[in-house]
Design a protein around this motif. Sequence first.
Motif, short mmCIF file in Angstrom:
data_model
loop_
_atom_site.label_atom_id
_atom_site.label_comp_id
_atom_site.label_asym_id
_atom_site.label_seq_id
_atom_site.Cartn_x
_atom_site.Cartn_y
_atom_site.Cartn_z
N UNK A 14 44.88 37.75 49.33
CA UNK A 14 43.50 37.44 49.64
C UNK A 14 42.60 38.37 48.99
N UNK A 15 41.57 37.84 48.28
CA UNK A 15 40.60 38.60 47.64
C UNK A 15 39.09 38.17 47.89
N UNK A 16 38.22 39.37 48.05
CA UNK A 16 37.08 39.03 47.99
C UNK A 16 36.35 39.51 46.59
N UNK A 17 35.88 38.79 45.95
CA UNK A 17 35.19 39.13 44.57
C UNK A 17 33.92 39.36 44.62
N UNK A 18 33.50 40.81 44.10
CA UNK A 18 32.00 40.96 44.16
C UNK A 18 31.42 41.07 42.83
N UNK A 19 30.32 40.27 42.81
CA UNK A 19 29.78 40.17 41.60
C UNK A 19 28.24 40.71 41.78
N UNK A 20 27.80 41.30 40.71
CA UNK A 20 26.68 42.30 40.83
C UNK A 20 25.53 41.71 40.06
N UNK A 21 24.26 42.33 39.66
CA UNK A 21 23.10 42.05 39.10
C UNK A 21 23.36 41.42 37.59
N UNK A 22 22.71 40.83 37.28
CA UNK A 22 22.87 40.21 35.87
C UNK A 22 22.80 41.41 34.59
N UNK A 23 21.73 42.18 34.88
CA UNK A 23 21.22 43.15 33.93
C UNK A 23 22.04 44.49 34.24
N UNK A 24 22.08 44.95 35.47
CA UNK A 24 22.57 46.25 35.74
C UNK A 24 24.02 46.22 36.18
#
Length: 266
Positions: free
Chosen positions: A212-222
Motif C-alpha cells: 500500500x502506497x501513498x505517492x507524494x507529488x510536489x510543486x511544479x517548479x521546485x
Amino acid sequence: MLDNPRSPRVRAVAKLANRAARSETGLFLLEGPQAVVEALTYRPELVVELYATPTALERYTDIADTAAQAGVEVEFVTEQVLETMADTVTPQGFVAVCHQFPTSVKDIFGNEPRLIAILEEVRDPGNAGTIIRAADAAGADAVILTGRSVDLYNPKVVRSSTGSIFHLPVAVGVTLEDVRERAREAGMQLFAADIKGTDLLVARNDGLLVAPTAWLFGNEARGLSDEDLAKVDRSISVPIYGHAESMNLATAASVCLYESAFAQRS
C-alpha cells in the motif's frame, strides 16, 4: 428562459469562478456536458442548479433523461447568459452549480487504502485536475490536496478532472505533516516523486510498489523540499530516455500511479 446576463441570479453563478465566492457559499461551478453527466450519475444530490441552452439539450438528450431521473430540473438560458455564467471562453452549453463535498482525511485512511495521491503545493489547476483524473483511472482510493495546493473547486481543476472529482474521495486543506502521520498509522509506505530518486524501473523490479502506497507529488517548479524528502520512505524518479528537459508533473504522476496499480493488481 433566463435571457438577461446582468440579472442577479446570473451574476451569482458567474461569481463562483472566484475563490472568495466559493468559500462564502460552499458552492462551485461545473461546466460542460461530460462533467454534468458524471455529477448527475454519481452525486446528483450535490447539483443545486442546472442550466443549458436549448441547442445543447437537443444535442445531448441523454442529459435531459439523466437529470429527470435524478430529479434535477434543467433551466434554459440563452447563449449570452451561458457565456456570462461560464469560466471558459467557449462553454459547451451546460453549466451547473454544485455543493462542495470534501472528504475528511480521517475517513480516507480509515478505509484501509492501498493507493493514494498526495499533492503538496501543486499550484497549477490543470495539473491538479489531471492528477485527480489519473488517480481515478488507476483505481486509486483517494486524492489529498494539502492546504498549500490549488483550490479543489477552482473551475479549471474541476474541468481538468473531467468529472473524476465525483468518483473518488478528495480531501483538502490539511497539512502534509498530518497526512504523513495518518499514512504511517494506516500502514502505508510513503513514496515521493523526485528527479533525484531511485529509478522507477528499479523500484518495479525490486517489488517495492506492491505494498500500500501513498505517492507524494510536489510543486511544479521546485518539487519537494529537502526536509519533506527526508521524511518519506523512498524517493522515486521517472526516467527520461529521450532528450526532454523534464516531464510535466501530471504526466509523471500518472506514470507513478499506474506503476503502483499494475504492481498491486498483478
